[in-house]
Design a protein around this motif. Structure first.
Motif, PDB file in Angstrom:
ATOM      1  N   ILE A 191       0.839  -1.201   0.000  1.00  0.00           N
ATOM      2  CA  ILE A 191       0.000   0.000   0.000  1.00  0.00           C
ATOM      3  C   ILE A 191       0.874   1.251   0.000  1.00  0.00           C
ATOM      4  N   ARG A 192       1.927   1.250   0.799  1.00  0.00           N
ATOM      5  CA  ARG A 192       2.869   2.384   0.860  1.00  0.00           C
ATOM      6  C   ARG A 192       3.593   2.559  -0.479  1.00  0.00           C
ATOM      7  N   ALA A 193       4.045   1.452  -1.063  1.00  0.00           N
ATOM      8  CA  ALA A 193       4.780   1.516  -2.334  1.00  0.00           C
ATOM      9  C   ALA A 193       3.924   2.083  -3.465  1.00  0.00           C
ATOM     10  N   LYS A 194       2.619   1.862  -3.398  1.00  0.00           N
ATOM     11  CA  LYS A 194       1.714   2.385  -4.420  1.00  0.00           C
ATOM     12  C   LYS A 194       1.284   3.818  -4.135  1.00  0.00           C
ATOM     13  N   GLY A 195       1.815   4.398  -3.065  1.00  0.00           N
ATOM     14  CA  GLY A 195       1.533   5.798  -2.735  1.00  0.00           C
ATOM     15  C   GLY A 195       0.128   6.059  -2.240  1.00  0.00           C
ATOM     16  N   LEU A 196      -0.536   5.043  -1.700  1.00  0.00           N
ATOM     17  CA  LEU A 196      -1.916   5.207  -1.240  1.00  0.00           C
ATOM     18  C   LEU A 196      -2.003   5.734   0.186  1.00  0.00           C
TER      19      LEU A 196
END
Length: 192
Positions: free
Chosen positions: A186-191
């Motif tokens: 979730i963090r890696a996708k910038g959400l």
């Protein structure tokens, strides 16, 4: 892997051959299968595979930036673990992952999500299990009552800041690999 290709086709294309398979153990949640295989190098071997249904893991993100975690005792490791809400429905087959995520979130936390974002999929332990998981970010949350199953009655629910959650990760308090991987995705996708 193409949806037109079977699992056995994929194994064969990778150079593996399944000589035999047998169900060693089964209960409503888990099955253990043993396959006698031939590796791509020609050597024969045994592969034990834990078969489990698909699961979901959900990061509930509140409008104020807080997240909701649960804590429960995990019998196999003998510890109470911090986790993101997650689960599977062993009594239903072919459940829509969004329906499952909405249900598990409500059951474990009492939260209802106005928005459930499918972030991606992962395998819990592809070296020994076929269990596939779906990662969700839940937003537009309203709180209601939990609906815990009898085996989940020790679950406690905790809202905390994202900063406090990340501190738990850094300090090793968060030991649940699935929760850590879901948060990272979730963090890696910038959400968040």
């Amino acid at each position: 892997m193409s949806t037109d290709k079977t699992l056995e086709d994929a194994r064969r294309d990778a150079g593996f051959q399944t000589l035999s398979t047998r169900l060693a153990y089964s209960n409503p949640w888990t099955a253990l299968r043993e396959d006698i295989i031939v590796h791509p190098n020609g050597k024969q071997g045994l592969y034990g595979i834990v078969e489990r249904g698909e699961f979901v893991v959900i990061l509930p993100l509140h409008a104020d930036g807080k997240v909701t975690l649960i804590q429960q005792f995990r019998y196999p490791v003998g510890e109470r673990l911090w986790e993101l809400p997650m689960g599977m429905w062993e009594t239903k087959e072919n459940v829509d992952p969004v329906e499952l995520a909405l249900g598990e979130l409500r059951e474990e936390t009492g939260l209802c999500a106005g928005e459930m974002i499918h972030v991606g999929t992962m395998y819990q332990g592809a070296g020994y299990s076929n269990q596939k998981g779906h990662v969700f970010l839940a937003r537009n949350l309203t709180r209601g009552e939990t609906d815990l199953e009898a085996t989940e009655e020790d679950i406690t629910c905790h809202d905390m800041t994202l900063e406090a959650f990340e501190t738990m990760i850094r300090e090793g308090e968060m030991k649940c690999m699935v929760s850590l991987a879901a948060f990272a995705l979730i963090r890696a996708k910038g959400l968040i």
